[in-house]
Design an enzyme around this catalytic site. Structure first.
Site, PDB file in Angstrom:
ATOM      1  N   GLU A 128       0.854  -1.185   0.000  1.00 38.75           N
ATOM      2  CA  GLU A 128       0.000   0.000   0.000  1.00 38.75           C
ATOM      3  C   GLU A 128       0.888   1.232   0.000  1.00 38.75           C
ATOM      4  O   GLU A 128       1.655   1.448   0.931  1.00 38.75           O
ATOM      5  CB  GLU A 128      -0.895   0.003   1.239  1.00 38.75           C
ATOM      6  CG  GLU A 128      -1.897  -1.138   1.230  1.00 38.75           C
ATOM      7  CD  GLU A 128      -2.553  -1.347   2.589  1.00 38.75           C
ATOM      8  OE1 GLU A 128      -2.586  -0.394   3.396  1.00 38.75           O
ATOM      9  OE2 GLU A 128      -3.013  -2.467   2.834  1.00 38.75           O
ATOM     10  N   ASP A 179      -5.119   8.662  11.209  1.00 40.83           N
ATOM     11  CA  ASP A 179      -3.759   8.199  11.472  1.00 40.83           C
ATOM     12  C   ASP A 179      -3.204   8.681  12.802  1.00 40.83           C
ATOM     13  O   ASP A 179      -3.456   9.810  13.228  1.00 40.83           O
ATOM     14  CB  ASP A 179      -2.833   8.644  10.341  1.00 40.83           C
ATOM     15  CG  ASP A 179      -3.064   7.809   9.098  1.00 40.83           C
ATOM     16  OD1 ASP A 179      -2.944   6.573   9.198  1.00 40.83           O
ATOM     17  OD2 ASP A 179      -3.384   8.381   8.043  1.00 40.83           O
TER      18      ASP A 179
END
Lengths: 253, 396
Positions: free
Chosen positions: A45, A56
């Site tokens: 990814e 995140d």
């Protein structure tokens, strides 16, 4: 059949690695990809850095901030990936927040992915109903597999709906929280993994968030098809640089 | 021809703006709110509780004050809606009162909020103290240093203030941190967002709680002028909650002209500005599709204004739609214009406005009105919190 789908048929515990494009430096994208393929990872990814990465934790936030400071941008990534399919065959996904993709133009973005040889997209803040209404055709036309997330809070009805519109794997977020390496999983995580396993979904699940080492990889994949390592990989890059990639991957499985 | 609706539609959009562009982790939280908010807001018991708090605790209705000297000078009938007289000194508490009662109905035990200048943080900490709820306020590291008195107020009120160290360390990043907290605490926590921003249903929810401002004006103006409808309504816009509140009941009364005033900072094209309607493009910020200040690559940029309450790089989706449909005229005012207006209002009317509010006041120097035009300005907050900035700017 798409490279991701082919890989999912291998029936082994897949290891997927996430890294932020542009980190540690802008020149590292291709060298990281080649080193990862050489070490035998199953999926990669490539993270598109964003100024405001809501889902995140600090490791990926900081890597994105550095990448942007380094001058990383969507256009730059596509330029770097232009000949990537002459170099590696591992399935590639782009993972990024929706706004930079929207500014690039979703149609344009998907077409570039097709030309580059990208196999799938993970866009955490693109809601599934917006995807279905506006972008499904564009994804399909360009051979891109959409990857959707489920979490411990996602109810069964929605999990089934996500399963029904998926085409590759389901990204199973391991816990209530943002991305970030954890040393170990709690009992409630394994119960959640078991619960989803028992649903016998059409699409395999790959676990992300919190996987950092052999132990967490083992726990995460006991009832699923694989696991994704992001923050721990980025921490390793900060510490050991690209030279540490092979040893890191071999330490996982 | 179909009439344009300025309210949110059933999918959560104002025209093409709005929606809920959130990661799946937030879906259950936001969905729970979406499914329940109208039911709760329409419940007479809920309304009774909120209205009593607004009356006895906040001090509503706030006066609609005819500013005679200001009116004489600028040649219009200028009324000031005195939100600065609300408890805690600004309109922000209208929303936090509503949301804390809502959070209680949802069975939540823990409240999180973001704050820039600290006004929304104080308003949230206040209602949490009132209800005995745990309160965590995220505030940019830089803002914590700039707004020490408000940090102290929040602490006195029992809140925990957590510095946001990420990104530019200001309001946008405090909002990111609050959202990340909500991702990590999906079950027991309610997020009290401070403006008409964020994923649906927040813009609509906050606008409804602030709409009490225009609801009162209709009645008050009827008593003062024999009409519910002014000729103009003026408010400053950062995210846009005070503007949403004062526009709300006039949106469909097209003979009432609405003016939103953004912060031009050091000038719209100076690179130091927060005039989102002029500088923004359609994008996604904090879960909402709206006008966003951003780089060509889609990275959200850092706005600037002397007023900490206006330096947000987006505007609420409702305002983006009001801008696009031209229902609202958008003006912008520089730091210097706002500061001068702030001191002028202080000297002429004995009211020291917040610097945010001073932006709305500043338009009278440029805009021409007719002598019998009724102009209602939202005096959204008082200037106590800005004394340091006023002192520095004017060498007081």
């Amino acid at each position: 059949m798409n490279r991701i789908q082919k890989k999912l048929e291998e029936k082994k515990k897949l290891l997927s690695i996430y890294f932020t494009a542009g980190y540690p430096t802008t020149q590292d994208t291709i060298p990281i990809l080649m080193a990862l393929e050489k070490s035998g990872v199953d999926l990669i990814e490539i993270g598109l850095p964003f100024s405001d990465p809501l889902a995140d934790g600090t490791t990926i936030q900081e890597s994105a901030a550095t990448a942007l400071k380094n001058g990383m941008a969507t256009e730059v990534i596509f330029n770097q990936l232009k000949d990537v399919r002459k170099k590696i065959t591992v399935p590639l996904l782009l993972m990024g927040y929706f706004n930079p993709i929207l500014q690039f133009g979703v149609e344009n973005f998907c077409q570039k992915c097709y030309e580059t040889g990208i196999d799938g997209l993970i866009i955490p803040d693109l809601p599934i109903q917006v995807y279905e209404e506006f972008y499904k055709n564009t994804f399909e036309k360009n051979g891109l597999i959409p990857i959707f997330l489920i979490t411990p809070q996602t109810d069964n009805e929605r999990i089934n709906r996500i399963d029904s519109i998926s085409d590759g794997f389901i990204y199973m977020v391991s816990n209530n929280g943002t991305t970030g390496a954890k040393k170990t999983f709690e009992k409630e995580q394994s119960e959640y993994f078991k619960r989803i396993f028992a649903m016998k979904l059409k699409h395999p699940q790959i676990v992300g968030f919190g996987i950092s080492n052999k132990d967490t990889f083992y726990q995460a994949t006991k009832f699923t098809s694989g696991a994704i390592i992001g923050s721990a990989f980025i921490q390793m890059l900060s510490r050991d640089g690209l030279g540490g990639i092979d040893a890191f991957i071999k330490s996982i499985r | 021809m179909q009439k344009t609706s300025y309210q949110v539609n059933e999918k959560g959009y104002y025209g093409e703006f709005g929606g809920a562009f959130i990661p799946e982790m937030l879906y259950p939280n936001v969905e729970e709110l979406r499914q329940n908010y109208l039911k709760i807001l329409n419940d007479p018991d809920f309304q009774k509780e909120v209205n009593q708090l607004l009356k006895n605790y906040v001090g509503r209705p706030t006066p609609l004050y005819f500013a005679k000297r200001f009116s004489d000078k600028y040649g219009a009938k200028i009324y000031l809606k005195r939100e600065d007289l609300c408890h805690t000194g600004a309109h922000k508490i209208n929303n936090t009162i509503g949301q804390i009662v809502l959070a209680k109905r949802l069975g939540k035990k823990r409240i999180i909020a973001e704050t820039g200048a600290g006004q929304h943080g104080v308003a949230t900490a206040t209602v949490c103290a009132l209800m005995g709820m745990k309160c965590i306020v995220y505030m940019g590291d830089i803002d914590i240093k700039r707004q020490a008195p408000n940090v102290a107020r929040m602490k006195m009120l029992g809140a925990t203030v957590i510095p946001a160290h990420s990104g530019s360390k200001t309001l946008k990043d405090a909002t990111n941190e609050a959202i990340r907290d909500w991702i990590s605490n999906p079950i027991n926590t309610h997020y009290i967002i401070g403006s008409v921003v964020g994923p649906h249903p927040y813009p609509d929810l906050v606008a409804r709680f602030q709409s009490v401002i225009s609801k009162e004006i209709k009645q008050q103006l009827l008593e003062a002028e024999g009409t519910e409808n002014p000729d103009y309504v003026v408010a400053c816009v950062g995210g846009g909650s005070n503007a949403a509140g004062i526009f709300y009941h006039y949106l469909d009364r097209l003979n009432v002209k609405l003016i939103a005033v953004e912060a031009a900072g050091k000038g719209i094209h100076s690179g130091k500005s927060a005039a989102t309607s002029q500088l923004g493009k359609i994008g996604i910020i904090h879960g909402s599709k709206t006008l966003v200040m951003q780089s060509p690559d889609g990275q959200i940029t850092e706005p600037y204004s002397i007023s900490a309450g206006l330096d947000y790089p987006g505007i609420g989706p409702m305002h983006a739609h009001l801008f696009q449909t031209k229902r609202v005229q958008f003006l912008s005012v520089t730091d210097d214009q706002a500061m001068l207006a702030g001191i002028e209002l202080s000297k002429m009317e004995g009211i020291i406005p917040a610097i945010e509010t001073a932006h709305a006041i500043a338009i009278f120097k440029e805009q021409k009105f007719k002598k019998d035009d009724i102009v209602v300005v939202n005096l959204s907050g008082r200037g106590d919190k800005d004394l340091n900035t006023y002192i520095k700017y004017f060498n007081l």
